[in-house]
Design a protein around this motif. Structure first.
Motif, PDB file in Angstrom:
ATOM      1  N   ALA A  80      10.296   0.503  -3.727  1.00 15.28           N
ATOM      2  CA  ALA A  80       9.177   0.355  -2.800  1.00 15.28           C
ATOM      3  C   ALA A  80       8.231  -0.734  -3.276  1.00 15.28           C
ATOM      4  CB  ALA A  80       8.433   1.679  -2.660  1.00 15.28           C
ATOM      5  N   LEU A  81       7.984  -0.783  -4.586  1.00 13.80           N
ATOM      6  CA  LEU A  81       7.086  -1.795  -5.143  1.00 13.80           C
ATOM      7  C   LEU A  81       7.667  -3.190  -4.981  1.00 13.80           C
ATOM      8  CD1 LEU A  81       4.584  -2.649  -6.751  1.00 13.80           C
ATOM      9  CD2 LEU A  81       5.872  -2.169  -8.855  1.00 13.80           C
ATOM     10  N   GLY A  83       9.998  -4.150  -2.931  1.00 16.82           N
ATOM     11  CA  GLY A  83      10.076  -4.455  -1.504  1.00 16.82           C
ATOM     12  C   GLY A  83       8.746  -4.877  -0.938  1.00 16.82           C
ATOM     13  N   TRP A  84       7.684  -4.220  -1.376  1.00 21.71           N
ATOM     14  CA  TRP A  84       6.341  -4.592  -0.905  1.00 21.71           C
ATOM     15  C   TRP A  84       5.980  -6.001  -1.349  1.00 21.71           C
ATOM     16  CZ3 TRP A  84       1.722  -5.912  -3.309  1.00 21.71           C
ATOM     17  CH2 TRP A  84       0.596  -5.932  -2.487  1.00 21.71           C
ATOM     18  N   SER A  87       7.693  -8.481   0.752  1.00 20.16           N
ATOM     19  CA  SER A  87       7.088  -8.568   2.086  1.00 20.16           C
ATOM     20  C   SER A  87       5.867  -9.460   2.082  1.00 20.16           C
ATOM     21  CB  SER A  87       6.703  -7.167   2.588  1.00 20.16           C
ATOM     22  OG  SER A  87       5.578  -6.663   1.886  1.00 20.16           O
ATOM     23  N   LYS A  88       5.290  -9.657   0.894  1.00 18.70           N
ATOM     24  CA  LYS A  88       4.138 -10.557   0.764  1.00 18.70           C
ATOM     25  C   LYS A  88       4.592 -11.981   0.440  1.00 18.70           C
ATOM     26  CE  LYS A  88       1.013  -7.434   1.447  1.00 18.70           C
ATOM     27  NZ  LYS A  88       0.108  -7.468   2.611  1.00 18.70           N
ATOM     28  N   LEU A 153      -0.193  -4.201  -8.589  1.00 18.65           N
ATOM     29  CA  LEU A 153      -1.027  -3.939  -7.416  1.00 18.65           C
ATOM     30  C   LEU A 153      -2.506  -4.208  -7.660  1.00 18.65           C
ATOM     31  CD1 LEU A 153       0.490  -0.694  -5.839  1.00 18.65           C
ATOM     32  CD2 LEU A 153       1.002  -3.093  -5.357  1.00 18.65           C
TER      33      LEU A 153
END
Length: 214
Positions: A80-81, A83-84, A87-88, A153
């Protein structure tokens, strides 16, 4: 070459010294009293030390907590990390983050093989654990992955957001680690060793994880 220059070799060296000192103290028997005290802290003094402290449903709650450090859970968090980040549109950071996470997953079995320490036998084990004891895979992986998540993050958050995220990640790490001692599958020294390794790995890779190259 630029990526290699970002690696903190001083942190790796310092962490290795601290870990070596802790491992020596652990296996020389110097910390045996601490290990026994830590395990018995979560056991009632009756029934052959087999009953954990707390109300009847406490072991079930602790089992739920310990799953936050399971391999599958952490793989999902890691994917998830990464992938996020993708996405950026930050491919470089995603690759470096994936490399740091992969390192966390590889370190634990290597150290377990090298030290070959047996699981605690002075209390009943309340969870199934088949691998060796030193260091704790749950504690090491949860500390490594959740700290990597925080470092990555935090670069996108406000000061208040950083504080909230740090509180959440540190709480998860501590609770997951303590759960392993409560369940009787790890000595306290296993947990501390895991934290030393995870923090060393984090500082070794930190500059790579804070670089924002798209």
């Amino acid at each position: 070459m630029n990526a290699l220059k970002q690696l903190n070799l001083k942190a790796l060296f310092a962490g290795a010294l601290v870990f070596a000192a802790w491992a020596y103290a652990t296996f020389s028997g110097f910390l045996e009293g601490f290990d026994r005290w830590g395990l018995m802290l979560f056991r009632k003094e009756t029934d052959g030390n087999s009953l954990p402290i707390g109300p009847e449903g406490t072991p079930d709650i602790v089992m739920a907590v310990t799953h936050m450090g399971d391999t599958i859970t952490l793989i999902v968090v890691s994917l998830a990390l990464v992938g996020w980040i993708l996405s950026k549109h930050s491919k470089t950071l995603a690759i470096r983050c994936a490399a740091a996470i992969t390192g966390v997953f590889l370190i634990s079995p290597i150290f377990k093989f090298l030290f070959d320490r047996d699981r605690p036998d002075i209390v009943e084990q309340l969870a199934h654990a088949s691998s060796k004891s030193f260091p704790s895979g749950h504690a090491l992986r949860s500390a490594g992955i959740y700290l990597i998540l925080y470092v990555v993050l935090s670069g996108f958050l406000s000061v208040r957001g950083k504080q909230v995220l740090f509180t959440i990640t540190s709480t998860v790490i501590v609770l997951t680690s303590i759960s392993r001692v409560y369940l009787g599958v790890h000595w306290p020294t296993d947990i501390v060793a895991s934290w030393i390794i995870a923090l060393t790995w984090l500082y070794f890779c930190k500059k790579l994880l804070t670089l924002r190259t798209p």
